[in-house]
Design a protein around this motif. Structure first.
Motif, PDB file in Angstrom:
ATOM      1  N   ALA A 144     -26.698  36.059 -10.269  1.00  0.00           N
ATOM      2  CA  ALA A 144     -27.360  36.089  -8.961  1.00  0.00           C
ATOM      3  C   ALA A 144     -28.321  37.267  -8.902  1.00  0.00           C
ATOM      4  O   ALA A 144     -28.048  38.329  -9.467  1.00  0.00           O
ATOM      5  CB  ALA A 144     -26.334  36.199  -7.830  1.00  0.00           C
ATOM      6  N   ILE A 145     -29.446  37.044  -8.238  1.00  0.00           N
ATOM      7  CA  ILE A 145     -30.327  38.169  -7.944  1.00  0.00           C
ATOM      8  C   ILE A 145     -30.210  38.472  -6.455  1.00  0.00           C
ATOM      9  O   ILE A 145     -30.126  37.560  -5.631  1.00  0.00           O
ATOM     10  CB  ILE A 145     -31.798  37.892  -8.331  1.00  0.00           C
ATOM     11  N   GLU A 146     -30.141  39.746  -6.141  1.00  0.00           N
ATOM     12  CA  GLU A 146     -30.149  40.173  -4.740  1.00  0.00           C
ATOM     13  C   GLU A 146     -31.508  40.827  -4.494  1.00  0.00           C
ATOM     14  O   GLU A 146     -31.812  41.890  -5.029  1.00  0.00           O
ATOM     15  CB  GLU A 146     -29.032  41.173  -4.447  1.00  0.00           C
ATOM     16  N   ARG A 190     -30.398  28.829 -13.094  1.00  0.00           N
ATOM     17  CA  ARG A 190     -28.985  28.867 -12.682  1.00  0.00           C
ATOM     18  C   ARG A 190     -28.621  30.205 -12.048  1.00  0.00           C
ATOM     19  O   ARG A 190     -27.477  30.668 -12.135  1.00  0.00           O
ATOM     20  CB  ARG A 190     -28.019  28.556 -13.840  1.00  0.00           C
ATOM     21  N   LEU A 191     -29.579  30.861 -11.407  1.00  0.00           N
ATOM     22  CA  LEU A 191     -29.340  32.124 -10.717  1.00  0.00           C
ATOM     23  C   LEU A 191     -29.281  31.878  -9.219  1.00  0.00           C
ATOM     24  O   LEU A 191     -30.192  31.277  -8.639  1.00  0.00           O
ATOM     25  CB  LEU A 191     -30.468  33.124 -11.006  1.00  0.00           C
ATOM     26  N   ALA A 192     -28.228  32.341  -8.581  1.00  0.00           N
ATOM     27  CA  ALA A 192     -28.163  32.306  -7.127  1.00  0.00           C
ATOM     28  C   ALA A 192     -29.091  33.392  -6.582  1.00  0.00           C
ATOM     29  O   ALA A 192     -29.451  34.331  -7.297  1.00  0.00           O
ATOM     30  CB  ALA A 192     -26.731  32.545  -6.654  1.00  0.00           C
ATOM     31  N   VAL A 193     -29.490  33.259  -5.326  1.00  0.00           N
ATOM     32  CA  VAL A 193     -30.369  34.237  -4.692  1.00  0.00           C
ATOM     33  C   VAL A 193     -29.712  34.747  -3.416  1.00  0.00           C
ATOM     34  O   VAL A 193     -29.323  33.968  -2.550  1.00  0.00           O
ATOM     35  CB  VAL A 193     -31.751  33.636  -4.359  1.00  0.00           C
ATOM     36  N   ILE A 194     -29.585  36.063  -3.345  1.00  0.00           N
ATOM     37  CA  ILE A 194     -29.058  36.726  -2.147  1.00  0.00           C
ATOM     38  C   ILE A 194     -30.200  37.542  -1.567  1.00  0.00           C
ATOM     39  O   ILE A 194     -30.888  38.258  -2.298  1.00  0.00           O
ATOM     40  CB  ILE A 194     -27.881  37.653  -2.506  1.00  0.00           C
ATOM     41  N   LEU A 195     -30.416  37.427  -0.271  1.00  0.00           N
ATOM     42  CA  LEU A 195     -31.494  38.175   0.376  1.00  0.00           C
ATOM     43  C   LEU A 195     -30.887  39.305   1.202  1.00  0.00           C
ATOM     44  O   LEU A 195     -30.096  39.075   2.106  1.00  0.00           O
ATOM     45  CB  LEU A 195     -32.326  37.256   1.266  1.00  0.00           C
ATOM     46  N   ASP A 196     -31.261  40.523   0.856  1.00  0.00           N
ATOM     47  CA  ASP A 196     -30.825  41.711   1.599  1.00  0.00           C
ATOM     48  C   ASP A 196     -31.650  41.780   2.888  1.00  0.00           C
ATOM     49  O   ASP A 196     -32.873  41.747   2.851  1.00  0.00           O
ATOM     50  CB  ASP A 196     -31.077  42.958   0.746  1.00  0.00           C
TER      51      ASP A 196
END
Length: 202
Positions: A144-146, A190-196
């Motif tokens: 995952a990328i944040e 296949r990377l999830a994305v998290i938004l700060d």
């Protein structure tokens, strides 16, 4: 039985109704006069109560607009797109609908998160500039990328903790359409994305 709808239950900002018309709504409880500036014309807004003003006008995705409050044109405080930065006009954004590329979100126990600062992650310092490097993160084992805060902020680069338009992705990074491309590219890897997000900094 129908339920009464109060102005605060309606979406603020610009929202497309169909390809040719958009609805505009703003909360301006102390305004003496308020209108919509759109394509060289002014459209009066109707008082919907509780300090909310609204109108429906002929306007398409990509059209620029501003609210004219007491004679002064101002960007929409709920803008979703500020292509010219903080002081420029707001732009109508066509919300993407329908499913994107198939993607299964990893379980929390499987998350290996890479915190990504868009402005410094690539030489370009943009959402599109980050895309070619996503495969390398996946190869490292990242799941995952944040993305550090990207709400429209002053200047071209920053930590993102001084966001002004919380619903508009930073224009110098490429704006909302480029952010959409980054998310789609991450899912392909296949990377999830998290938004700060930092709403409490307003």
């Amino acid at each position: 039985m129908t339920t009464a709808t109060y102005p605060w239950e309606q979406t603020l900002g610009a929202r497309m109704i169909d390809p040719e018309r958009s609805e505009f709504r703003v909360w301006a409880p102390r305004a003496e006069r308020i209108a919509l500036s759109l394509a060289g014309r002014k459209v009066e807004l109707t008082d919907a109560g509780y300090g909310v003003y609204e109108t429906v006008a002929a306007a398409q995705a990509g059209d620029d607009y501003a609210f004219v409050v007491n004679g002064q044109p101002l960007p929409d405080p709920c803008s979703r797109w500020q292509p010219q930065g903080l002081r420029g006009p707001s732009r109508i954004l066509a919300a993407r609908t329908g499913p994107g590329a198939p993607f299964d979100t990893p379980a929390l126990s499987d998350l290996i998160i890479y915190e990504l600062h868009v402005g410094t992650f690539s030489a370009e310092g943009t959402f599109d500039g980050a895309i070619p490097h996503l495969a390398e993160l996946a190869q490292l084992g990242v799941t995952a990328i944040e993305i550090m805060p990207v709400a429209e902020f002053p200047g071209a680069r920053g930590w993102g903790y001084d966001g002004v338009y919380i619903s508009a992705a930073q224009s110098s990074y490429g704006g909302p359409e480029a952010l959409t491309r980054l998310v789609a590219a991450a899912h392909r890897e296949r990377l999830a994305v998290i938004l700060d997000v930092v709403y409490h900094h307003l």
